[in-house]
Design a protein around this motif. Structure first.
Motif, PDB file in Angstrom:
ATOM      1  N   GLU A  95       0.824  -1.199   0.000  1.00  0.00           N
ATOM      2  CA  GLU A  95       0.000   0.000   0.000  1.00  0.00           C
ATOM      3  C   GLU A  95       0.866   1.260   0.000  1.00  0.00           C
ATOM      4  O   GLU A  95       0.610   2.202  -0.755  1.00  0.00           O
ATOM      5  CB  GLU A  95      -0.898  -0.041   1.229  1.00  0.00           C
ATOM      6  CG  GLU A  95      -2.112   0.819   1.079  1.00  0.00           C
ATOM      7  CD  GLU A  95      -2.983   0.738   2.309  1.00  0.00           C
ATOM      8  OE1 GLU A  95      -3.547  -0.341   2.572  1.00  0.00           O
ATOM      9  OE2 GLU A  95      -3.077   1.760   3.021  1.00  0.00           O
ATOM     10  N   TYR A  96       1.890   1.274   0.839  1.00  0.00           N
ATOM     11  CA  TYR A  96       2.786   2.436   0.873  1.00  0.00           C
ATOM     12  C   TYR A  96       3.556   2.566  -0.444  1.00  0.00           C
ATOM     13  O   TYR A  96       3.745   3.663  -0.947  1.00  0.00           O
ATOM     14  CB  TYR A  96       3.755   2.363   2.056  1.00  0.00           C
ATOM     15  CG  TYR A  96       3.072   2.553   3.390  1.00  0.00           C
ATOM     16  CD1 TYR A  96       2.383   3.720   3.682  1.00  0.00           C
ATOM     17  CD2 TYR A  96       3.094   1.560   4.365  1.00  0.00           C
ATOM     18  CE1 TYR A  96       1.728   3.906   4.893  1.00  0.00           C
ATOM     19  CE2 TYR A  96       2.454   1.730   5.578  1.00  0.00           C
ATOM     20  CZ  TYR A  96       1.774   2.897   5.845  1.00  0.00           C
ATOM     21  OH  TYR A  96       1.137   3.074   7.034  1.00  0.00           O
ATOM     22  N   ARG A 113       1.313   4.157  -2.947  1.00  0.00           N
ATOM     23  CA  ARG A 113       1.166   5.596  -2.686  1.00  0.00           C
ATOM     24  C   ARG A 113       2.429   6.362  -3.073  1.00  0.00           C
ATOM     25  O   ARG A 113       2.384   7.558  -3.356  1.00  0.00           O
ATOM     26  CB  ARG A 113       0.930   5.837  -1.191  1.00  0.00           C
ATOM     27  CG  ARG A 113      -0.426   5.389  -0.698  1.00  0.00           C
ATOM     28  CD  ARG A 113      -0.643   5.938   0.708  1.00  0.00           C
ATOM     29  NE  ARG A 113      -1.513   5.115   1.503  1.00  0.00           N
ATOM     30  CZ  ARG A 113      -1.651   5.224   2.819  1.00  0.00           C
ATOM     31  NH1 ARG A 113      -0.939   6.126   3.483  1.00  0.00           N
ATOM     32  NH2 ARG A 113      -2.465   4.449   3.483  1.00  0.00           N
ATOM     33  N   THR A 133      11.965  12.791  11.274  1.00  0.00           N
ATOM     34  CA  THR A 133      11.455  12.611   9.915  1.00  0.00           C
ATOM     35  C   THR A 133      11.801  13.842   9.067  1.00  0.00           C
ATOM     36  O   THR A 133      12.149  13.718   7.892  1.00  0.00           O
ATOM     37  CB  THR A 133       9.936  12.359   9.942  1.00  0.00           C
ATOM     38  OG1 THR A 133       9.686  11.284  10.854  1.00  0.00           O
ATOM     39  CG2 THR A 133       9.409  11.972   8.573  1.00  0.00           C
ATOM     40  N   GLU A 142       7.142   3.133   5.316  1.00  0.00           N
ATOM     41  CA  GLU A 142       6.159   4.136   5.764  1.00  0.00           C
ATOM     42  C   GLU A 142       6.831   5.498   5.887  1.00  0.00           C
ATOM     43  O   GLU A 142       6.260   6.523   5.505  1.00  0.00           O
ATOM     44  CB  GLU A 142       5.545   3.699   7.102  1.00  0.00           C
ATOM     45  CG  GLU A 142       4.313   4.469   7.517  1.00  0.00           C
ATOM     46  CD  GLU A 142       4.571   5.745   8.324  1.00  0.00           C
ATOM     47  OE1 GLU A 142       3.631   6.520   8.499  1.00  0.00           O
ATOM     48  OE2 GLU A 142       5.724   5.971   8.778  1.00  0.00           O
ATOM     49  N   GLN A 143       8.059   5.520   6.414  1.00  0.00           N
ATOM     50  CA  GLN A 143       8.784   6.786   6.571  1.00  0.00           C
ATOM     51  C   GLN A 143       9.153   7.393   5.220  1.00  0.00           C
ATOM     52  O   GLN A 143       9.121   8.601   5.052  1.00  0.00           O
ATOM     53  CB  GLN A 143      10.038   6.598   7.435  1.00  0.00           C
ATOM     54  CG  GLN A 143       9.743   6.545   8.918  1.00  0.00           C
ATOM     55  CD  GLN A 143       9.143   7.846   9.454  1.00  0.00           C
ATOM     56  OE1 GLN A 143       9.747   8.898   9.398  1.00  0.00           O
ATOM     57  NE2 GLN A 143       7.916   7.777   9.965  1.00  0.00           N
ATOM     58  N   ARG A 187       6.192   9.121   4.105  1.00  0.00           N
ATOM     59  CA  ARG A 187       6.011  10.377   4.837  1.00  0.00           C
ATOM     60  C   ARG A 187       6.980  11.452   4.331  1.00  0.00           C
ATOM     61  O   ARG A 187       6.622  12.620   4.175  1.00  0.00           O
ATOM     62  CB  ARG A 187       6.188  10.159   6.345  1.00  0.00           C
ATOM     63  CG  ARG A 187       5.913  11.404   7.160  1.00  0.00           C
ATOM     64  CD  ARG A 187       5.972  11.147   8.648  1.00  0.00           C
ATOM     65  NE  ARG A 187       4.716  10.709   9.178  1.00  0.00           N
ATOM     66  CZ  ARG A 187       3.818  11.515   9.755  1.00  0.00           C
ATOM     67  NH1 ARG A 187       4.055  12.811   9.861  1.00  0.00           N
ATOM     68  NH2 ARG A 187       2.698  11.037  10.240  1.00  0.00           N
ATOM     69  N   TYR A 243      -0.416  14.320   4.765  1.00  0.00           N
ATOM     70  CA  TYR A 243      -0.263  12.872   4.900  1.00  0.00           C
ATOM     71  C   TYR A 243      -1.648  12.243   4.769  1.00  0.00           C
ATOM     72  O   TYR A 243      -2.579  12.629   5.448  1.00  0.00           O
ATOM     73  CB  TYR A 243       0.339  12.543   6.276  1.00  0.00           C
ATOM     74  CG  TYR A 243       0.802  11.105   6.401  1.00  0.00           C
ATOM     75  CD1 TYR A 243      -0.122  10.091   6.601  1.00  0.00           C
ATOM     76  CD2 TYR A 243       2.144  10.784   6.319  1.00  0.00           C
ATOM     77  CE1 TYR A 243       0.293   8.776   6.715  1.00  0.00           C
ATOM     78  CE2 TYR A 243       2.570   9.459   6.434  1.00  0.00           C
ATOM     79  CZ  TYR A 243       1.656   8.478   6.637  1.00  0.00           C
ATOM     80  OH  TYR A 243       2.073   7.179   6.751  1.00  0.00           O
ATOM     81  N   LYS A 247      -4.670  10.220   5.297  1.00  0.00           N
ATOM     82  CA  LYS A 247      -5.249   9.483   6.443  1.00  0.00           C
ATOM     83  C   LYS A 247      -6.404   8.640   5.913  1.00  0.00           C
ATOM     84  O   LYS A 247      -7.345   9.167   5.351  1.00  0.00           O
ATOM     85  CB  LYS A 247      -5.793  10.463   7.477  1.00  0.00           C
ATOM     86  CG  LYS A 247      -4.742  11.360   8.047  1.00  0.00           C
ATOM     87  CD  LYS A 247      -4.824  11.391   9.560  1.00  0.00           C
ATOM     88  CE  LYS A 247      -3.563  11.930  10.172  1.00  0.00           C
ATOM     89  NZ  LYS A 247      -3.398  13.348   9.921  1.00  0.00           N
ATOM     90  N   GLU A 248      -6.317   7.350   6.121  1.00  0.00           N
ATOM     91  CA  GLU A 248      -7.434   6.550   5.596  1.00  0.00           C
ATOM     92  C   GLU A 248      -8.459   6.277   6.687  1.00  0.00           C
ATOM     93  O   GLU A 248      -8.210   6.506   7.833  1.00  0.00           O
ATOM     94  CB  GLU A 248      -6.948   5.250   4.949  1.00  0.00           C
ATOM     95  CG  GLU A 248      -6.189   4.325   5.821  1.00  0.00           C
ATOM     96  CD  GLU A 248      -4.762   4.762   5.975  1.00  0.00           C
ATOM     97  OE1 GLU A 248      -3.997   4.005   6.568  1.00  0.00           O
ATOM     98  OE2 GLU A 248      -4.400   5.863   5.536  1.00  0.00           O
TER      99      GLU A 248
END
Lengths: 160, 160
Positions: B26-27, B30, B85, B143-144, B147, B157, B159-160
């Motif tokens: 998923e990431y 995206r 981050t 994930e990072q 981000r 970011y 948000k689901e």
């Protein structure tokens, strides 16, 4: 018989991402022999239109209604203290030994925690200097609780 | 036209956990508008019987065959430097501007990295003072990176 300590993960907001929920479920299942682990979601759907101040205050109220006086409350916050997993495991073990009934691990909402809550916490913990969404932070936290369980019980970390 | 930078995540060992793979996918999906992100798994199945020293040496060999001279190599290691981050995003942006073709983010095996590899890295980075399995570290890393992409591109970011 040794009483199994309870660990309650409170999250401000619901996790809706399916793979994230699936992975979390897996860790929760693996945790069953070691802790009575519970996820308590506080719905924030109705708070969407509020100002930051109002929202944090509403969230604080909802959070306080979830905790008991003798809970050991750890707030997750990006400005909190970082712990190694070993240090986190020692802390949890100390509470098991001392007979703490419930450790609360709480993940804040989009604006973070209200100051009134911060002053009530027993510990403010940061998972990493990196920033995560509350959804992903919850997943990391549950994984770390499982790792803590393996350390305390001297079992090798399950590799799938 | 702006060339899309490549980010290669190399992991020593295969990720087999299904929900973890799903979430990673998923990431990665995206990430497609922002980076050419690739996962390169190095199989460690045949290394199971080896000593720590032999295994690290074999892993180092396999790793070196995967990287090119002009790659910017970031090794993930629990004794590495921690970055916020924002700092991680600045670093990635700097490389985009400088025309770096490929940033390699590499997650070590069960015994960590061979010293010979550490001395070749451009940066040794730690995700957190907490310890993660290589599987979970890979998920956090992807994930990072997502981000970081949202920070660099100034988008909220998702948000689901």
């Amino acid at each position: 018989m040794i009483r199994i300590m309870k660990i309650t993960v409170i999250s401000m907001g619901e996790v809706k991402n399916k793979p994230s929920i699936e992975l979390e479920k897996e860790y929760l299942k693996r945790l069953t022999p070691y802790f009575k682990t519970e996820i308590a979601e506080i719905s924030t759907r109705k708070l969407a239109g509020l100002s930051e101040k109002e929202r944090k205050s509403k969230e604080a109220e909802a959070f306080l209604s979830k905790i008991k006086k003798d809970d050991y409350v750890i707030l997750l916050d990006e400005n909190g203290a970082t712990h190694t997993t070993a240090k986190f495991a020692s802390l949890v073990k100390k509470h098991m030994m001392a007979g703490t009934k419930n450790i609360v691990l709480a993940i804040g909402g989009v604006f973070g925690w209200d100051e009134s809550i911060k002053s009530k916490a027993n510990l403010i913990l940061s998972l990493s200097p990196m920033t995560f969404t509350y959804e992903f932070a919850r997943l990391i936290l549950v994984e770390q609780v499982y790792r803590v369980a393996t350390i305390i019980n001297g079992i090798p970390y399950h590799k799938e």
